[in-house]
Design a protein around this motif. Structure first.
Motif, PDB file in Angstrom:
ATOM      1  N   VAL A  10       0.878  -1.175   0.000  1.00  0.00           N
ATOM      2  CA  VAL A  10       0.000   0.000   0.000  1.00  0.00           C
ATOM      3  C   VAL A  10       0.909   1.217   0.000  1.00  0.00           C
TER       4      VAL A  10
ATOM      5  N   PRO B 146      -2.022  -0.175   6.846  1.00  0.00           N
ATOM      6  CA  PRO B 146      -3.179  -0.642   6.075  1.00  0.00           C
ATOM      7  C   PRO B 146      -4.041  -1.614   6.872  1.00  0.00           C
TER       8      PRO B 146
ATOM      9  N   GLU C  36      -7.568  -2.028   2.658  1.00  0.00           N
ATOM     10  CA  GLU C  36      -6.405  -1.411   2.018  1.00  0.00           C
ATOM     11  C   GLU C  36      -5.444  -2.462   1.492  1.00  0.00           C
TER      12      GLU C  36
END
Length: 271
Positions: free
Chosen positions: A110, A127, A131
């Motif tokens: 991420v 995250p 995510e």
């Protein structure tokens, strides 16, 4: 015996829950019913054991459940980050970095989202499940709430740059260890240097403590402006509460609204 569709659905839901909690391997081929196991097991000393010798029932020492990044991994991260002259190069360097154990448990890197030329940079914690699945920061319910927060002061994702303190999800959404934060920090620092924002908004306790270099709690830090240095970049910052926290504590939205009004006032000085 044929399994029903409902049974399969239950098993699938259980597997998804295990995955979300970071359980990704079995310790033995057969399940163990811990409730059926005896409360204690008496060990008998071997016949050859000398009289008076003490027996032990200690189990083997448990193995370490979370690998900790070593010092040389932090140094490697610093070197890779420093060598990246663009955000694309930094993302490529992070994608190839093997020094953080979190990477091997995560689904995706991420990296970041938004406008790299923005004056405002938002930094979250780590995250979550959504995510991790999508490879983008602040999606799902927390992302929707963040969008509403930004819209309330005339901002959107095209006017800010969004990153996280850690680019890989800790299993089960647990708090990252200090060592995990340390090995990921050079990448965040380089992101800040390359974006060069005028304002950094730290969202949540982990991000605020990391970038503000303090152990104070988020409720003490939020709403206060502070000049900071991140690597070679200097700017001002304000801490606020994380949208995920607000989902479980909606009464605290009033505090974030005050922080956003303060941010809006600061934005007016840019013009």
């Amino acid at each position: 015996m044929q399994e029903s569709g409902n049974d399969i659905g239950v098993m699938r839901a259980a597997l998804e829950w295990y995955s979300a909690m970071g359980v990704d391997m079995a310790l033995s081929d057969e399940p163990v019913d811990r409730f059926a196991a005896p409360a204690s097991v008496q060990k008998t000393a071997p016949a050859s054991m000398p009289s008076g010798a003490q027996t032990t029932t200690d189990a083997p020492a448990p193995t370490q459940t979370h690998m900790q990044p070593e010092v040389h991994n932090v140094e490697e991260a610093k070197a890779l980050a420093a060598a990246a002259t663009t955000l694309d190069a930094l993302r490529e360097a992070m994608d190839g970095f093997e020094g953080c154990p979190l990477k091997h448990r995560a689904t995706n890197l991420v990296f970041a989202a938004g406008n790299p030329d923005a004056d405002i940079m938002l930094v979250g914690e780590a995250p979550g499940r959504e995510e991790d699945m999508q490879g983008a920061p602040f999606v799902g319910r927390s992302g929707e709430l963040l969008d509403r927060i930004l819209a309330a002061i005339g901002l959107n994702r095209e006017k800010v740059f969004i990153a996280n303190t850690l680019p890989w999800r800790p299993p089960g959404n647990r708090n990252p260890t200090p060592a995990e934060t340390a090995v990921c920090l050079p990448f965040l620092v380089r992101q800040v240097e390359l974006v060069a924002p005028k304002v950094i908004v730290t969202m949540g306790g982990a991000a605020s403590k990391t970038l503000l270099k303090t152990e104070a709690g988020i409720l003490r830090l939020r709403g206060k402006w502070k000049d900071i240095e991140v690597g070679e970049h200097s700017c001002t910052s304000i801490a606020t509460l994380h949208p995920t926290y607000l989902l479980s504590q909606p009464a605290q939205k009033a505090l974030v609204w005050r922080d956003m009004l303060s941010l809006k006032a600061k934005m007016a000085t840019f013009e």
